[in-house]
Scaffold this active site. Structure first.
Site, PDB file in Angstrom:
ATOM      1  N   GLU A   1      -0.589  17.994  18.472  1.00 51.38           N
ATOM      2  CA  GLU A   1      -0.836  19.134  17.795  1.00 51.38           C
ATOM      3  C   GLU A   1       0.574  20.171  18.441  1.00 51.38           C
ATOM      4  O   GLU A   1       1.095  20.781  18.146  1.00 51.38           O
ATOM      5  CB  GLU A   1      -1.818  20.133  17.684  1.00 51.38           C
ATOM      6  CG  GLU A   1      -2.952  19.050  16.747  1.00 51.38           C
ATOM      7  CD  GLU A   1      -3.825  19.649  16.438  1.00 51.38           C
ATOM      8  OE1 GLU A   1      -4.806  19.704  17.172  1.00 51.38           O
ATOM      9  OE2 GLU A   1      -3.651  20.013  14.775  1.00 51.38           O
TER      10      GLU A   1
ATOM     11  N   GLU B   1      -8.947  11.939  15.009  1.00 52.00           N
ATOM     12  CA  GLU B   1      -9.773  12.458  14.059  1.00 52.00           C
ATOM     13  C   GLU B   1     -10.884  12.483  13.571  1.00 52.00           C
ATOM     14  O   GLU B   1     -11.475  13.019  13.302  1.00 52.00           O
ATOM     15  CB  GLU B   1      -9.727  14.934  14.182  1.00 52.00           C
ATOM     16  CG  GLU B   1      -8.935  15.659  14.678  1.00 52.00           C
ATOM     17  CD  GLU B   1      -7.366  15.990  15.982  1.00 52.00           C
ATOM     18  OE1 GLU B   1      -6.484  14.921  15.188  1.00 52.00           O
ATOM     19  OE2 GLU B   1      -7.286  16.284  16.365  1.00 52.00           O
TER      20      GLU B   1
END
Ligand code: NAI
Length: 722
Positions: A118, A140
């Site tokens: 990210e 995730e």
């Protein structure tokens, strides 16, 4: 607060930001990171006029690990505002970075998973170093979470809704740098650290004023937004496809990811960030993420880290492995050992039979080469380590033997007797039996302290679990060597004590018995299969029974009976006997079992099943169907703990998920009990209810609640909470 980011400005005006948390071996998105990043952005903005660009890299072997899982695992509803604020800060600063007005390049020197990727996505350009174990991705979803530091929002804007969802977000795939490049997540892949920085600088020099695609006036989302006509027509297929992929299971994380992506694609960037944060907080404060973080982060780390390996036992590592039997398992074990750099000698009854182990390795290696996962030279080196023979003297000097001949105690004893004289002195003696007690098998050898069970799972090259079985006379040195060998070949080794079926084979037996029993009672077979899939099992129990073969299930039960290890007569047993003995439907191998098979492909459930049941069309509440299977396994796992077959809850949780398909969302078979309803008391109450309706096998142990409450905090989580 600790400063986790170094700031170095060179004479050329390029600032290198080095992610390097001094308190941890890997960088994570903890509060110290957030504070450091805010300070860095203040300084970058203050010095903007003197800057030519920014390079973000890391001083660790990995680039950046991801979220602060210990903190996330503890989150409660009361923490929601603080979490929202933290996520807001992290996102705000990454946004400041990409709108700094100076080129920002991520020099990804190692794995960038979750939060790490990210950060890289908030840079204008990404160069990744091609190191063998580097992986990039947003995993995730595999922890019941979603990427909440802009990961959903930015991948959707980079790759489009369909691309981001299918290649990155819903799979959670951990990609090698070149695969990440093919997926569009990375711009360049380089071979050396020097090139990494050189390419980053060169890109800065060539692109003095970059902007993110989504900040350009002519930006169009790849594939269109949900309001564009082309995508709108496809949109209803998204949840349908997801449902199909999950086989009907309702898992909060994939659903939240889909919602975040679609909702976020219809609004401006800032609003999309808010949507992302809200969905993530929903997941973080829910139970499933806690279950999955507990299992896949804490438990896995404890197991792989050697929590159950005898401590302080120094043993010589295994170098040359003898594998007895080149069948499905032996060939798989030989390949796993050779791939890890060990020399392997495979023995079977004839040169042709033994040669199958090499042929198996050749097939797997050819596929790897085809997919670019290995070079021809790597493949050749692995093959060169595998020798096959029908002669005992070929095993001379092996310092470990793993036996994988037919599941027959007399045969197993005789092959050990045959090979013992030629092995290296003190060689580890392991059997891959799936059910036979190790203590009994060890009676056939003169050094029972070196004898141990190493129970692999099929297919060996893909199944990560190894169940190490400690016999009554197995010594600590043998356990340590087997554990180290398991780790060396990349397996996750759980350690259990002896007993028929050990932990995994025994507990999966309860799952199949319960499911087949429901069919015998008259519940439609299709409902039983659906109930299991929707509960999160990867395969329906009847398909699984066919796979294992009903004949084998029957044989194992008869071995239990012959050993006087009381098996209650269940309706399931009658049905299996009828299918095998009266209807000649022994399973997949024969092309007929619960299902029919044509050309090896599973077809329909057999229509004759209803005629073999006592109360055809019987309606049992769907939740009861699901929980009868889940509880049957959970209660037997508890018995394994009581009887000492299981040594730790951690091993139970990991073994159940990785070995026998217990639903991953539960975080494992014992955690399922802990998290059910309001904890063990809720589980006990429900078990009592099931016992009243369906039989005594569901009666919970009287002291269940007290016992689990007494060890309420799981060790690994407790340590990191301190
Ligand atoms: P398989 O039938 O595919 O292979 C057995 C091999 O042993 C055959 O190639 C046979 O020729 C060979 N063999 C027989 N007598 C021999 C001798 N005297 N010396 C050398 N080789 C000999 O069986 P599979 O499925 O590979 O199973 C082997 C063992 O692994 C069994 O104990 C089984 O319970 C266990 N196991 C099986 C699993 C599975 O999913 N199939 C999973 C875990 C364990």
């Amino acid at each position: 607060m600790t400063d986790t980011i170094r700031y170095d400005r060179g004479a050329d005006g390029i600032v290198t930001l080095t992610l390097d948390d001094p308190d941890q071996s890997a960088n994570t998105m903890n509060r110290a990171y957030a504070a450091s990043m805010s300070a860095v952005l203040d300084r970058l903005e203050a010095e903007r006029d003197e800057l030519t660009g920014v390079v973000v890299t890391s001083a660790k072997s990995t680039f950046f690990a991801g979220g602060d899982l210990p903190e996330m695992a503890r989150a409660t509803r009361a923490d929601a505002p603080a979490l929202a604020e933290l996520l807001g800060t992290i996102k705000r600063d990454l946004r400041r970075l990409e709108t700094l007005g100076r080129p920002v390049v991520a020099a990804v020197n190692g794995s960038a998973l979750g939060g790490g990727l990210e950060i890289a996505l908030a840079c204008h350009h990404r160069v990744a170093l091609d190191v063998p174990d580097s992986r990039l991705g947003l995993p995730e979803v595999t922890l019941g979470l979603l990427p909440g530091a802009g990961g959903v929002t930015r991948t959707v804007r980079m790759l489009g809704l369909a691309g981001a969802l299918t290649t990155v977000l819903l799979t959670g795939r951990r990609m090698r740098p070149i695969d990440a490049q093919a997926a569009g997540l990375v711009d360049e892949v380089v071979a050396t650290p020097a090139e990494l920085l050189a390419r980053a600088r060169a890109w800065i020099a060539a692109n003095p004023h970059p902007t993110q695609p989504w900040d350009r006036p002519d930006y169009r989302m790849p594939g269109g937004t949900p309001s564009s006509r082309s995508l709108a027509a496809q949109l209803p297929a998204f949840p349908a496809t997801l449902r199909k992929q999950l086989k009907g299971a309702r898992l909060p994380a994939p659903e939240a990811i889909l919602a975040t992506a679609v909702e976020g694609a219809q609004v401006d960037l800032e609003t999309a960030f808010t949507v992302e944060t809200r969905h993530l907080i929903g997941l973080l404060t829910g139970q499933v993420a806690k279950n999955m973080i507990g299992a896949f982060f804490f438990d896995l780390k404890a197991v792989n880290g050697g929590a159950t390996r005898p401590s302080g036992v120094d043993v010589a590592p295994v170098r040359r492995v003898a594998v007895l039997g080149a069948g499905m398992m032996g060939a798989g074990i030989a390949y796993a050992c050779a791939s890890a750099g060990l020399d392997v000698v495979v023995k079977d009854v004839s040169p042709e039979a033994a040669g199958r182990a090499r042929a198996h390795a050749e097939r797997l290696l050819a596929r790897k080469v085809r997919k670019g996962r290995a070079t021809e030279a790597d493949a050749r080196a692995v093959l060169d380590r595998i020798t096959t023979s029908d002669r005992v003297d070929a095993l001379a000097g092996c310092d470990a033997v793993i036996e994988a001949v037919f599941e027959d105690p007399a045969l197993k004893r005789s092959v050990f007797a045959e090979v013992l004289p030629v092995l290296a002195p003190g060689a580890l003696l392991a059997s891959n039996t799936s059910t036979l007690p190790i203590t009994g098998l060890a009676e056939g050898v003169d050094r029972p302290a070196d004898f141990i069970g190493m129970h692999f799972f099929s297919p060996v090259d893909r199944m990560p679990l190894l169940e190490i079985v400690v016999g009554g006379r197995t010594g600590d040195a043998a356990l340590a060597r087997a554990f180290d060998l398991g780790r060396r070949i990349g397996k996750t080794p759980i350690v259990v004590n002896d007993g028929r079926g050990f932990f995994t084979s025994r507990v999966i037996g309860r799952f199949i018995d319960e499911a087949v029993g429901m069919v015998a009672e008259g519940v439609p077979a299709a409902s039983v299969e659906q109930a299991a899939l929707q509960a999160g099992y990867p395969t329906g129990p009847l398909a699984l029974a066919d796979e294992v073969s009903l004949t084998l299930i029957q044989r194992i039960r008869r071995q239990f009976e012959a050993a006087g290890e009381g098996v209650l007569p269940l309706p399931a047993h009658r049905l299996v006997d009828e299918l095998v003995d009266a209807y000649d439907r022994p399973g997949r191998g024969a092309g007929r079992g619960f299902y029919g098979y044509a050309d090896g492909t599973r077809g329909r459930l057999w229509s004759g099943l209803a005629d073999l049941t006592t109360d055809a069309g019987r309606a049992v509440p769907f939740t009861d169907l699901q929980e009868r299977m889940l509880f049957a396994e959970a209660l037997d796992a508890l018995r394994c703990l009581d009887e000492g077959v299981l040594r730790t809850e951690t091993d139970a949780n990991i073994g159940s998920i990785l070995g026998i398909g217990f639903p991953a969302w539960t975080g494992g078979v014992i955690r399922y009990i802990r998290q059910y309803g309001a904890g063990p008391a809720g589980f006990a109450a429900r078990a009592t209810e099931l016992a009243a309706r369906y039989g005594d096998r569901f009666t919970p142990p009287a002291d269940l609640v007290d016992r689990l409450a007494a060890s309420a905090t799981r060790p690994a989580e407790a340590v990191s909470a301190a």
